[in-house]
Design a protein around this motif. Structure first.
Motif, PDB file in Angstrom:
ATOM      1  N   UNK A  94       0.365  11.210   1.092  1.00 32.32           N
ATOM      2  CA  UNK A  94       0.841  11.827   2.344  1.00 32.32           C
ATOM      3  C   UNK A  94       1.663  13.084   2.084  1.00 32.32           C
ATOM      4  N   UNK A  95       2.352  13.116   0.966  1.00 33.32           N
ATOM      5  CA  UNK A  95       3.132  14.319   0.640  1.00 33.32           C
ATOM      6  C   UNK A  95       2.215  15.511   0.405  1.00 33.32           C
ATOM      7  N   UNK A 102       0.791  -1.230   0.000  1.00 30.70           N
ATOM      8  CA  UNK A 102       0.000   0.000   0.000  1.00 30.70           C
ATOM      9  C   UNK A 102       0.827   1.284   0.000  1.00 30.70           C
ATOM     10  N   UNK A 103       2.059   1.227   0.481  1.00 32.50           N
ATOM     11  CA  UNK A 103       2.868   2.446   0.543  1.00 32.50           C
ATOM     12  C   UNK A 103       3.096   3.124  -0.805  1.00 32.50           C
ATOM     13  N   UNK A 104       3.261   2.386  -1.915  1.00 28.37           N
ATOM     14  CA  UNK A 104       3.456   3.090  -3.188  1.00 28.37           C
ATOM     15  C   UNK A 104       2.310   4.042  -3.544  1.00 28.37           C
ATOM     16  N   UNK A 105       1.116   3.781  -3.051  1.00 28.16           N
ATOM     17  CA  UNK A 105      -0.012   4.674  -3.309  1.00 28.16           C
ATOM     18  C   UNK A 105      -0.158   5.695  -2.190  1.00 28.16           C
ATOM     19  N   UNK A 106       0.050   5.275  -0.941  1.00 25.93           N
ATOM     20  CA  UNK A 106      -0.187   6.168   0.194  1.00 25.93           C
ATOM     21  C   UNK A 106       0.880   7.249   0.363  1.00 25.93           C
ATOM     22  N   UNK A 116      -3.366   9.944  10.188  1.00 18.26           N
ATOM     23  CA  UNK A 116      -3.051   9.844   8.768  1.00 18.26           C
ATOM     24  C   UNK A 116      -4.350   9.707   7.973  1.00 18.26           C
ATOM     25  N   UNK A 117      -4.646  10.708   7.176  1.00 15.46           N
ATOM     26  CA  UNK A 117      -5.868  10.700   6.381  1.00 15.46           C
ATOM     27  C   UNK A 117      -5.674  10.086   4.990  1.00 15.46           C
TER      28      UNK A 117
END
Length: 80
Positions: A47-48, A39-43, A61-62
């Protein structure tokens, strides 16, 4: 359409597992690491743009919510 649904479920699983406090060698911690990798590649890019908000000394974290809503809209447009 199915990919959006599966990814949304993976994202929800990550959200739920993030709330659990377990040792690093626990199976839940291992599952959480794999879910983060998925999921991090999308999140991270989200977040930036929308950094976590501070609420009572805790960062909320929204980005998962934003991604879920976006996927819901995209899925509704593409799949219907």
């Amino acid at each position: 359409c199915r990919i959006i649904q599966i990814y949304s479920l993976v994202l929800i699983a990550r959200i739920l597992l993030e709330w659990l406090q377990v040792p690093g060698d626990h199976p839940v911690a291992t599952a959480r690491r794999y879910l983060r990798m998925a999921t991090d590649p999308v999140l991270v890019p989200v977040r930036r743009v929308i950094p976590p908000i501070s609420a009572g000394g805790v960062g909320i974290d929204l980005s998962p919510l934003v991604v879920l809503v976006a996927y819901g809209i995209i899925g509704g447009v593409i799949c219907n």
